[in-house]
Design a protein around this motif. Sequence first.
Motif, PDB file in Angstrom:
ATOM      1  N   UNK A   1       0.845  -1.196   0.000  1.00 40.38           N
ATOM      2  CA  UNK A   1       0.000   0.000   0.000  1.00 40.38           C
ATOM      3  C   UNK A   1       0.881   1.247   0.000  1.00 40.38           C
ATOM      4  N   UNK A   2       1.695   1.374  -1.035  1.00 40.78           N
ATOM      5  CA  UNK A   2       2.609   2.512  -1.152  1.00 40.78           C
ATOM      6  C   UNK A   2       2.234   3.332  -2.374  1.00 40.78           C
ATOM      7  N   UNK A   3       2.180   4.665  -2.200  1.00 43.23           N
ATOM      8  CA  UNK A   3       1.929   5.567  -3.320  1.00 43.23           C
ATOM      9  C   UNK A   3       3.278   6.106  -3.771  1.00 43.23           C
ATOM     10  N   UNK A   4       3.678   5.815  -4.969  1.00 43.27           N
ATOM     11  CA  UNK A   4       4.973   6.255  -5.461  1.00 43.27           C
ATOM     12  C   UNK A   4       4.982   7.753  -5.738  1.00 43.27           C
ATOM     13  N   UNK A   5       5.957   8.424  -5.149  1.00 45.61           N
ATOM     14  CA  UNK A   5       6.136   9.860  -5.398  1.00 45.61           C
ATOM     15  C   UNK A   5       7.225  10.094  -6.429  1.00 45.61           C
TER      16      UNK A   5
END
Length: 150
Positions: free
Chosen positions: A95-99
């Motif tokens: 559950x990681x949002x890539x920046x």
Amino acid sequence: MNISELKESITTLTESNNTVSKKLQLICDLLKQEIEYYDWVGFYFKNGDKQELRLAEFAGEPTEHIIIPFGKGICGQVALSNQNFVVPDVEAQDNYISCGFKVKSEIVIPIFVNNENIGQIDIDSHTVNPFSENDELLLEFVCEKVAKLF
């Protein structure tokens, strides 16, 4: 990283006559400048009564993640868990949002006012597993000082 000097600087910044927004920006700038593996430093705060976070001040590359729903990504998870979240390697997180492709690790520390999680400080690093207990202690101190601004 000289933690006691950084804490003194943070205290001075939070007690200055600047606006809250300016104080937050100066904290972001200071942390990014003084800690080589802090490649992006920003504050997210609860967006009114909505179940989402809104980006406030930050230092680093611009991000498209201005609004983050509670539960989404590391920041969104901290908004629900009320716990520090250290991610040594973002590739290991479901559950990681890539920046951005350069980000390898992240640390998020919540900010509490009257026992309510009102926001958080978010740090991204281009280095895998750079964060230590000293980072958590420093950022908890930052969050305590920031909480007094609200």
